[in-house]
Scaffold this motif. Structure first.
Motif, PDB file in Angstrom:
ATOM      1  N   TYR A  70      -1.869  48.084  11.249  1.00  0.00           N
ATOM      2  CA  TYR A  70      -1.829  49.245  12.243  1.00  0.00           C
ATOM      3  C   TYR A  70      -2.998  49.782  12.494  1.00  0.00           C
ATOM      4  O   TYR A  70      -3.132  50.529  13.435  1.00  0.00           O
ATOM      5  CB  TYR A  70      -0.356  50.126  12.128  1.00  0.00           C
ATOM      6  CG  TYR A  70       0.769  49.262  12.014  1.00  0.00           C
ATOM      7  CD1 TYR A  70       1.332  49.139  13.279  1.00  0.00           C
ATOM      8  CD2 TYR A  70       1.286  48.841  10.770  1.00  0.00           C
ATOM      9  CE1 TYR A  70       2.404  48.437  13.341  1.00  0.00           C
ATOM     10  CE2 TYR A  70       2.372  48.289  10.730  1.00  0.00           C
ATOM     11  CZ  TYR A  70       3.181  48.012  11.995  1.00  0.00           C
ATOM     12  OH  TYR A  70       4.253  47.338  12.083  1.00  0.00           O
ATOM     13  N   GLY A  71      -4.095  49.756  11.489  1.00  0.00           N
ATOM     14  CA  GLY A  71      -5.262  50.487  11.718  1.00  0.00           C
ATOM     15  C   GLY A  71      -4.990  52.054  11.684  1.00  0.00           C
ATOM     16  O   GLY A  71      -5.862  52.942  11.993  1.00  0.00           O
ATOM     17  N   LEU A  72      -4.012  52.702  10.998  1.00  0.00           N
ATOM     18  CA  LEU A  72      -3.645  53.928  10.565  1.00  0.00           C
ATOM     19  C   LEU A  72      -3.786  54.267   9.239  1.00  0.00           C
ATOM     20  O   LEU A  72      -3.109  53.657   8.360  1.00  0.00           O
ATOM     21  CB  LEU A  72      -2.290  54.028  11.403  1.00  0.00           C
ATOM     22  CG  LEU A  72      -1.786  55.522  11.218  1.00  0.00           C
ATOM     23  CD1 LEU A  72      -2.693  56.559  12.128  1.00  0.00           C
ATOM     24  CD2 LEU A  72      -0.173  55.794  11.883  1.00  0.00           C
ATOM     25  N   ASP A  73      -4.442  55.237   8.847  1.00  0.00           N
ATOM     26  CA  ASP A  73      -4.667  55.910   7.580  1.00  0.00           C
ATOM     27  C   ASP A  73      -3.628  56.837   7.539  1.00  0.00           C
ATOM     28  O   ASP A  73      -3.818  57.748   7.953  1.00  0.00           O
ATOM     29  CB  ASP A  73      -6.048  56.130   7.272  1.00  0.00           C
ATOM     30  CG  ASP A  73      -6.146  56.506   5.856  1.00  0.00           C
ATOM     31  OD1 ASP A  73      -5.426  56.180   4.951  1.00  0.00           O
ATOM     32  OD2 ASP A  73      -7.184  57.301   5.490  1.00  0.00           O
ATOM     33  N   LYS A  83      -0.560  54.730  16.083  1.00  0.00           N
ATOM     34  CA  LYS A  83      -1.470  53.470  15.737  1.00  0.00           C
ATOM     35  C   LYS A  83      -2.470  53.501  16.878  1.00  0.00           C
ATOM     36  O   LYS A  83      -2.361  54.028  17.850  1.00  0.00           O
ATOM     37  CB  LYS A  83      -0.733  52.426  15.944  1.00  0.00           C
ATOM     38  CG  LYS A  83      -0.254  51.656  16.933  1.00  0.00           C
ATOM     39  CD  LYS A  83       0.431  50.578  17.018  1.00  0.00           C
ATOM     40  CE  LYS A  83       0.693  49.698  18.244  1.00  0.00           C
ATOM     41  NZ  LYS A  83       1.168  48.415  18.142  1.00  0.00           N
ATOM     42  N   LYS A  84      -3.777  52.865  16.211  1.00  0.00           N
ATOM     43  CA  LYS A  84      -4.959  52.941  17.201  1.00  0.00           C
ATOM     44  C   LYS A  84      -4.871  51.705  17.799  1.00  0.00           C
ATOM     45  O   LYS A  84      -4.238  50.685  17.854  1.00  0.00           O
ATOM     46  CB  LYS A  84      -6.160  52.894  16.218  1.00  0.00           C
ATOM     47  CG  LYS A  84      -6.232  54.247  15.533  1.00  0.00           C
ATOM     48  CD  LYS A  84      -7.526  54.000  14.515  1.00  0.00           C
ATOM     49  CE  LYS A  84      -7.735  55.308  13.708  1.00  0.00           C
ATOM     50  NZ  LYS A  84      -8.553  55.309  12.723  1.00  0.00           N
ATOM     51  N   ASN A  96       0.512  52.232   1.948  1.00  0.00           N
ATOM     52  CA  ASN A  96      -0.679  52.721   2.700  1.00  0.00           C
ATOM     53  C   ASN A  96      -1.695  51.592   2.983  1.00  0.00           C
ATOM     54  O   ASN A  96      -1.783  51.498   4.528  1.00  0.00           O
ATOM     55  CB  ASN A  96      -1.259  53.684   2.064  1.00  0.00           C
ATOM     56  CG  ASN A  96      -2.411  54.495   2.779  1.00  0.00           C
ATOM     57  OD1 ASN A  96      -2.360  54.439   4.138  1.00  0.00           O
ATOM     58  ND2 ASN A  96      -3.142  55.056   2.028  1.00  0.00           N
ATOM     59  N   VAL A  97      -2.005  50.875   2.358  1.00  0.00           N
ATOM     60  CA  VAL A  97      -2.933  49.776   2.551  1.00  0.00           C
ATOM     61  C   VAL A  97      -2.406  48.787   3.528  1.00  0.00           C
ATOM     62  O   VAL A  97      -2.967  48.103   4.623  1.00  0.00           O
ATOM     63  CB  VAL A  97      -3.205  49.146   1.514  1.00  0.00           C
ATOM     64  CG1 VAL A  97      -4.129  47.720   1.435  1.00  0.00           C
ATOM     65  CG2 VAL A  97      -4.172  49.858   0.207  1.00  0.00           C
ATOM     66  N   GLU A 109      -2.558  50.356   6.894  1.00  0.00           N
ATOM     67  CA  GLU A 109      -3.978  50.349   7.550  1.00  0.00           C
ATOM     68  C   GLU A 109      -4.477  49.117   7.812  1.00  0.00           C
ATOM     69  O   GLU A 109      -5.026  49.016   9.033  1.00  0.00           O
ATOM     70  CB  GLU A 109      -4.804  50.716   6.187  1.00  0.00           C
ATOM     71  CG  GLU A 109      -5.000  52.310   6.098  1.00  0.00           C
ATOM     72  CD  GLU A 109      -6.069  52.245   4.878  1.00  0.00           C
ATOM     73  OE1 GLU A 109      -7.114  51.927   5.059  1.00  0.00           O
ATOM     74  OE2 GLU A 109      -5.570  53.185   4.071  1.00  0.00           O
ATOM     75  N   ASP A 110      -4.030  47.921   7.213  1.00  0.00           N
ATOM     76  CA  ASP A 110      -4.711  46.615   7.672  1.00  0.00           C
ATOM     77  C   ASP A 110      -3.822  45.977   8.755  1.00  0.00           C
ATOM     78  O   ASP A 110      -4.251  45.566   9.685  1.00  0.00           O
ATOM     79  CB  ASP A 110      -4.119  45.599   6.250  1.00  0.00           C
ATOM     80  CG  ASP A 110      -5.012  45.771   5.166  1.00  0.00           C
ATOM     81  OD1 ASP A 110      -6.056  46.529   5.432  1.00  0.00           O
ATOM     82  OD2 ASP A 110      -4.555  45.105   4.269  1.00  0.00           O
TER      83      ASP A 110
END
Length: 76
Positions: free
Chosen positions: A49-52, A75-76, A42-43, A46-47
């Motif tokens: 793809y900017g996706l939580d 993804k953002k 998950n981290v 996030e790092d």
């Protein structure tokens, strides 16, 4: 990020980063998969793809391909 880069980044989150992984790998059925690994992945997502994504949701995908496709679509 290409799918090959994603697979490599996924591998790096595992206890043994040389674990063979491919698009059809059902990672959530493998012995290396647990809640801590889900959090680490998950981290990484996030790092990179900017996706939580909730770690439980990460576990719900059938294989690497489904997870990667979800990330690319959202993804953002």
């Amino acid at each position: 990020m290409s799918v090959n880069e994603f697979i490599r980044n996924f591998q790096l989150e595992l206890e043994n980063p040389d674990t063979p992984i491919g698009l059809e790998t059902e990672y959530n059925k493998e012995s290396y998969w647990d809640s801590l690994t889900a959090m680490a992945v998950n981290v990484m997502i996030e790092d990179n793809y900017g996706l939580d994504i909730d770690p439980e949701q990460i576990t719900s995908f059938k294989n690497i391909n489904e997870l990667y496709s979800f990330i690319i679509e959202n993804k953002k």
